[in-house]
Design a protein around this motif. Structure first.
Motif, PDB file in Angstrom:
ATOM      1  N   ARG A  55     -35.709  -5.052 -17.047  1.00 29.88           N
ATOM      2  CA  ARG A  55     -35.844  -4.093 -15.916  1.00 29.88           C
ATOM      3  C   ARG A  55     -34.655  -4.515 -14.917  1.00 29.88           C
ATOM      4  NH1 ARG A  55     -39.117  -0.561 -13.586  1.00 29.88           N
ATOM      5  NH2 ARG A  55     -40.638  -0.493 -15.159  1.00 29.88           N
ATOM      6  N   THR A  56     -33.831  -3.580 -14.470  1.00 27.35           N
ATOM      7  CA  THR A  56     -32.853  -3.793 -13.478  1.00 27.35           C
ATOM      8  C   THR A  56     -33.760  -3.816 -11.993  1.00 27.35           C
ATOM      9  OG1 THR A  56     -32.063  -1.578 -12.961  1.00 27.35           O
ATOM     10  CG2 THR A  56     -31.248  -2.805 -15.052  1.00 27.35           C
ATOM     11  N   PRO A  57     -32.906  -3.959 -11.121  1.00 28.45           N
ATOM     12  CA  PRO A  57     -33.506  -3.696  -9.748  1.00 28.45           C
ATOM     13  C   PRO A  57     -34.060  -2.338  -9.599  1.00 28.45           C
ATOM     14  CG  PRO A  57     -31.752  -5.386  -9.400  1.00 28.45           C
ATOM     15  CD  PRO A  57     -31.758  -4.833 -11.039  1.00 28.45           C
ATOM     16  N   VAL A  58     -33.329  -1.294 -10.089  1.00 30.96           N
ATOM     17  CA  VAL A  58     -33.598   0.117  -9.837  1.00 30.96           C
ATOM     18  C   VAL A  58     -34.384   0.551 -11.096  1.00 30.96           C
ATOM     19  CG1 VAL A  58     -32.149   1.301  -8.277  1.00 30.96           C
ATOM     20  CG2 VAL A  58     -31.173   0.246 -10.561  1.00 30.96           C
ATOM     21  N   GLY A  59     -34.508   0.219 -12.266  1.00 29.66           N
ATOM     22  CA  GLY A  59     -35.361   0.662 -13.354  1.00 29.66           C
ATOM     23  C   GLY A  59     -34.999   0.020 -14.563  1.00 29.66           C
ATOM     24  N   PRO A  60     -35.938   0.598 -15.611  1.00 33.03           N
ATOM     25  CA  PRO A  60     -36.046  -0.093 -17.065  1.00 33.03           C
ATOM     26  C   PRO A  60     -34.715   0.335 -17.858  1.00 33.03           C
ATOM     27  CG  PRO A  60     -37.476   1.689 -17.041  1.00 33.03           C
ATOM     28  CD  PRO A  60     -36.779   1.477 -15.730  1.00 33.03           C
ATOM     29  N   THR A  61     -34.051  -0.730 -18.782  1.00 43.90           N
ATOM     30  CA  THR A  61     -32.998  -0.091 -19.599  1.00 43.90           C
ATOM     31  C   THR A  61     -33.181  -1.125 -20.893  1.00 43.90           C
ATOM     32  OG1 THR A  61     -30.639   0.081 -19.791  1.00 43.90           O
ATOM     33  CG2 THR A  61     -31.389  -1.819 -18.594  1.00 43.90           C
ATOM     34  N   THR A  62     -32.505  -0.851 -21.951  1.00 44.20           N
ATOM     35  CA  THR A  62     -32.524  -1.544 -22.950  1.00 44.20           C
ATOM     36  C   THR A  62     -30.779  -2.309 -23.137  1.00 44.20           C
ATOM     37  OG1 THR A  62     -33.907  -0.096 -24.097  1.00 44.20           O
ATOM     38  CG2 THR A  62     -32.401  -1.379 -25.682  1.00 44.20           C
ATOM     39  N   GLY A  63     -31.024  -3.475 -23.411  1.00 43.77           N
ATOM     40  CA  GLY A  63     -29.516  -3.986 -23.623  1.00 43.77           C
ATOM     41  C   GLY A  63     -29.550  -4.920 -25.123  1.00 43.77           C
ATOM     42  N   VAL A  64     -28.887  -5.790 -25.200  1.00 43.43           N
ATOM     43  CA  VAL A  64     -28.715  -6.659 -26.289  1.00 43.43           C
ATOM     44  C   VAL A  64     -28.852  -8.038 -25.850  1.00 43.43           C
ATOM     45  CG1 VAL A  64     -27.575  -4.797 -27.692  1.00 43.43           C
ATOM     46  CG2 VAL A  64     -26.274  -6.543 -26.372  1.00 43.43           C
ATOM     47  N   ARG A  65     -29.107  -8.967 -26.612  1.00 44.66           N
ATOM     48  CA  ARG A  65     -29.081 -10.338 -26.684  1.00 44.66           C
ATOM     49  C   ARG A  65     -28.759 -10.920 -28.122  1.00 44.66           C
ATOM     50  NH1 ARG A  65     -35.255 -12.165 -25.249  1.00 44.66           N
ATOM     51  NH2 ARG A  65     -36.130 -11.047 -27.369  1.00 44.66           N
ATOM     52  N   LEU A  66     -28.076 -12.204 -28.200  1.00 49.50           N
ATOM     53  CA  LEU A  66     -27.918 -12.915 -29.268  1.00 49.50           C
ATOM     54  C   LEU A  66     -29.345 -12.842 -30.229  1.00 49.50           C
ATOM     55  CD1 LEU A  66     -25.432 -15.659 -28.186  1.00 49.50           C
ATOM     56  CD2 LEU A  66     -24.854 -13.547 -29.230  1.00 49.50           C
ATOM     57  N   SER A  67     -28.883 -12.719 -31.424  1.00 52.75           N
ATOM     58  CA  SER A  67     -30.082 -12.641 -32.431  1.00 52.75           C
ATOM     59  C   SER A  67     -30.292 -14.129 -32.845  1.00 52.75           C
ATOM     60  CB  SER A  67     -29.685 -12.036 -33.656  1.00 52.75           C
ATOM     61  OG  SER A  67     -29.461 -10.521 -33.566  1.00 52.75           O
ATOM     62  N   MET A  68     -31.194 -14.615 -33.385  1.00 49.29           N
ATOM     63  CA  MET A  68     -31.806 -15.648 -33.797  1.00 49.29           C
ATOM     64  C   MET A  68     -31.538 -15.746 -35.401  1.00 49.29           C
ATOM     65  SD  MET A  68     -32.597 -17.540 -31.337  1.00 49.29           S
ATOM     66  CE  MET A  68     -33.441 -19.037 -31.985  1.00 49.29           C
ATOM     67  N   PRO A  69     -31.211 -16.774 -36.116  1.00 46.19           N
ATOM     68  CA  PRO A  69     -30.681 -18.215 -35.385  1.00 46.19           C
ATOM     69  C   PRO A  69     -29.572 -17.775 -34.671  1.00 46.19           C
ATOM     70  CG  PRO A  69     -30.285 -18.017 -37.683  1.00 46.19           C
ATOM     71  CD  PRO A  69     -30.877 -16.713 -37.557  1.00 46.19           C
ATOM     72  N   GLN A  70     -29.299 -18.914 -33.462  1.00 44.66           N
ATOM     73  CA  GLN A  70     -28.243 -18.846 -32.795  1.00 44.66           C
ATOM     74  C   GLN A  70     -26.913 -18.966 -33.582  1.00 44.66           C
ATOM     75  OE1 GLN A  70     -27.876 -17.690 -29.766  1.00 44.66           O
ATOM     76  NE2 GLN A  70     -29.804 -18.091 -28.805  1.00 44.66           N
ATOM     77  N   PRO A  71     -25.726 -18.506 -33.257  1.00 42.57           N
ATOM     78  CA  PRO A  71     -24.399 -18.891 -33.875  1.00 42.57           C
ATOM     79  C   PRO A  71     -24.516 -20.549 -33.658  1.00 42.57           C
ATOM     80  CG  PRO A  71     -24.121 -17.154 -32.291  1.00 42.57           C
ATOM     81  CD  PRO A  71     -25.642 -17.765 -32.263  1.00 42.57           C
ATOM     82  N   LEU A  72     -23.785 -21.031 -34.859  1.00 38.18           N
ATOM     83  CA  LEU A  72     -23.308 -22.571 -34.844  1.00 38.18           C
ATOM     84  C   LEU A  72     -21.773 -22.633 -34.585  1.00 38.18           C
ATOM     85  CD1 LEU A  72     -24.320 -25.355 -35.564  1.00 38.18           C
ATOM     86  CD2 LEU A  72     -23.821 -25.106 -37.947  1.00 38.18           C
ATOM     87  N   VAL A  73     -21.344 -23.613 -33.772  1.00 44.11           N
ATOM     88  CA  VAL A  73     -20.065 -23.696 -33.420  1.00 44.11           C
ATOM     89  C   VAL A  73     -19.722 -24.919 -34.325  1.00 44.11           C
ATOM     90  CG1 VAL A  73     -18.317 -24.032 -31.820  1.00 44.11           C
ATOM     91  CG2 VAL A  73     -19.836 -22.348 -31.489  1.00 44.11           C
ATOM     92  N   VAL A  74     -18.618 -24.991 -35.037  1.00 42.16           N
ATOM     93  CA  VAL A  74     -18.258 -26.383 -35.837  1.00 42.16           C
ATOM     94  C   VAL A  74     -16.816 -26.746 -35.641  1.00 42.16           C
ATOM     95  CG1 VAL A  74     -18.397 -27.447 -38.006  1.00 42.16           C
ATOM     96  CG2 VAL A  74     -20.093 -25.622 -37.451  1.00 42.16           C
ATOM     97  N   PRO A  75     -16.651 -27.805 -34.500  1.00 43.21           N
ATOM     98  CA  PRO A  75     -15.263 -28.152 -34.522  1.00 43.21           C
ATOM     99  C   PRO A  75     -15.006 -29.179 -35.329  1.00 43.21           C
ATOM    100  CG  PRO A  75     -16.674 -29.219 -32.696  1.00 43.21           C
ATOM    101  CD  PRO A  75     -17.778 -28.078 -33.630  1.00 43.21           C
ATOM    102  N   ILE A  76     -13.825 -28.940 -36.117  1.00 43.72           N
ATOM    103  CA  ILE A  76     -13.325 -29.980 -37.218  1.00 43.72           C
ATOM    104  C   ILE A  76     -13.065 -31.411 -36.407  1.00 43.72           C
ATOM    105  CG2 ILE A  76     -11.760 -30.484 -39.049  1.00 43.72           C
ATOM    106  CD1 ILE A  76     -12.146 -27.638 -39.698  1.00 43.72           C
TER     107      ILE A  76
END
Length: 217
Positions: A55-76
């Motif tokens: 819900r925004t300050p003016v009304g409901p909406t549909t957005g997106v968020r990162l899915s589970m499981p979260q991405p994995l960052v792997v520095p070599i």
């Protein structure tokens, strides 16, 4: 395997400053951090998301968020550590794993000397950080290591790549059914007889940390 060269004036500008031999270590670190953030914007185009109702300050909406499981960052390790903060700026909720690999300067073959990763990577998207895709052996070994643990989507982010390294990487991951993408700021001319990228930018690890950190691999 797909290769994406990020064609953007800011990427070219920061890469030019990184290449300059007059660029000192603190400036090199800052520029590398900024360049990785720019590259990661393109590298995360296929990051998995799901719908979420808010819900925004003016009304409901549909957005997106990162899915589970979260991405994995792997520095070599070690030079990949210099790319980590720039990547986490784009993916602050990602988990981080570490993979230590060292290249034998005579055989140019890579071996693993340390790792801190989940035993099971099934269903995980992985973002591998390695500044220089030179001979390709280290990155190929890293990608196979991750797919052996179940990673099902891998994007490698490299500041620079050599044609020989890309060719060897493609051979090294032949037979892997997992989607693999390499995102880089530029594909340079060639490798020299020592396995360094030409014109390149020198030893990324030494320029990030100084030669005193060379024992880290």
């Amino acid at each position: 395997m797909r290769t994406l060269v990020v064609d953007h004036p800011l990427v070219a500008h920061k890469l030019t400053a990184l290449r300059d031999e007059r660029t000192d270590t603190p400036t090199f670190r800052r520029l590398a951090d900024q360049l990785v953030t720019l590259l990661s914007y393109e590298a995360t185009r296929e990051v998995r998301v799901g719908p979420v109702d808010i819900r925004t300050p003016v009304g409901p909406t549909t957005g997106v968020r990162l899915s589970m499981p979260q991405p994995l960052v792997v520095p070599i390790l070690r030079a990949g550590l210099g790319m980590l903060e720039g990547m986490l700026r784009m993916l602050p909720t990602a988990e981080v794993g570490f993979l230590g690999m060292v290249r034998n300067e005579e055989t140019l073959e890579a071996s693993t000397y340390a790792e801190r990763l989940p035993d099971d990577l099934s269903g995980r998207q992985c973002y591998v950080l390695d500044p220089m895709l030179a001979t390709g052996g280290t990155l190929a070994a890293a990608l196979r290591f991750l797919t052996d643990r179940g990673a099902d989507h891998i994007t490698a982010i490299c500041l620079l790549a050599a044609p020989e390294g890309l060719a060897r990487l493609e051979q090294g991951v032949d037979g892997i059914s997992v989607p693999i993408t390499v995102v880089t700021a530029a594909i340079d001319e060639r490798l020299n007889d020592k396995g360094y990228i030409v014109p390149g930018l020198g030893d990324a690890g030494d320029r990030l940390y100084g030669s005193a950190g060379s024992w880290l691999g």
